[in-house]
Design a protein around this motif. Structure first.
Motif, PDB file in Angstrom:
ATOM      1  N   THR A   1      34.820  31.984  42.572  1.00  0.00           N
ATOM      2  CA  THR A   1      35.207  32.148  43.977  1.00  0.00           C
ATOM      3  C   THR A   1      34.109  31.642  44.901  1.00  0.00           C
ATOM      4  OG1 THR A   1      36.588  34.046  43.454  1.00  0.00           O
ATOM      5  CG2 THR A   1      35.865  33.826  45.738  1.00  0.00           C
TER       6      THR A   1
ATOM      7  N   ALA B   1      34.354  28.683  47.512  1.00  0.00           N
ATOM      8  CA  ALA B   1      34.168  29.015  48.927  1.00  0.00           C
ATOM      9  C   ALA B   1      33.144  28.112  49.595  1.00  0.00           C
ATOM     10  CB  ALA B   1      33.755  30.474  49.076  1.00  0.00           C
TER      11      ALA B   1
ATOM     12  N   MET C   1      36.881  30.625  54.919  1.00  0.00           N
ATOM     13  CA  MET C   1      35.970  30.972  53.834  1.00  0.00           C
ATOM     14  C   MET C   1      35.891  32.489  53.668  1.00  0.00           C
ATOM     15  SD  MET C   1      31.861  30.333  53.414  1.00  0.00           S
ATOM     16  CE  MET C   1      31.925  28.580  53.526  1.00  0.00           C
TER      17      MET C   1
ATOM     18  N   ILE D   1      37.121  34.649  50.378  1.00  0.00           N
ATOM     19  CA  ILE D   1      36.237  35.544  49.630  1.00  0.00           C
ATOM     20  C   ILE D   1      36.770  36.975  49.665  1.00  0.00           C
ATOM     21  CG2 ILE D   1      33.918  36.555  49.597  1.00  0.00           C
ATOM     22  CD1 ILE D   1      32.863  33.817  50.495  1.00  0.00           C
TER      23      ILE D   1
END
Length: 138
Positions: free
Chosen positions: A65, A69, A78, A82
């Motif tokens: 992740t 991101a 972003m 997340i």
């Protein structure tokens, strides 16, 4: 998406640490059963293995992740990406604990405790100065 080499290294360190902590937990549960606290059987191993797999999988997904991101330009997107990943990983952990509670072939404590091991490993590595390289002298 593939893990970057630095992420692979961290996932391996977490996997080894979770395995060591799980073995210590299994030994502790065995000793407790010898003194009459709880029972020790195959359920402990099933819980420890399942919990360890979930813990390492959770850490791996977190690494992936963060890698993804960093490629997102818009800070709002972003942050949402997340946060969505965090919520999904938290749901995965909660679902595993509920499964441990509901399925009689899984020891609840042995299944849930490994979810805490990555945090303990990170604290240990940080305390030993092995998590981040030291600042170069000026």
């Amino acid at each position: 998406m593939k893990l970057q080499p630095a992420s692979k290294k961290e996932v391996k360190r977490i996997a080894v640490g979770v395995s060591v902590c799980s073995l210590i937990m299994i030994a502790g549960l065995f000793v407790l059963s010898l003194v009459g606290v709880g029972t020790f059987n195959y359920r402990v191993f099933v819980g420890a293995i399942g919990g360890s797999v979930i813990a390492v999988l959770n850490f791996t997904v977190m690494c992936l992740t963060i890698q993804q991101a960093t490629e997102i330009e818009d800070k709002k997107r972003m942050k949402a990406f997340i946060q969505g990943s965090y919520n999904g990983r938290l749901f995965l952990q909660a679902a595993w604990v509920v499964i441990c509670f509901l399925v009689s072939h899984i020891h609840l404590i042995a299944g849930a405790a490994p979810l805490l091991f990555p945090n303990a490993i990170i604290f240990y590595l940080n305390a030993k100065g092995k998590l981040m390289p030291p600042d170069p002298p000026r």
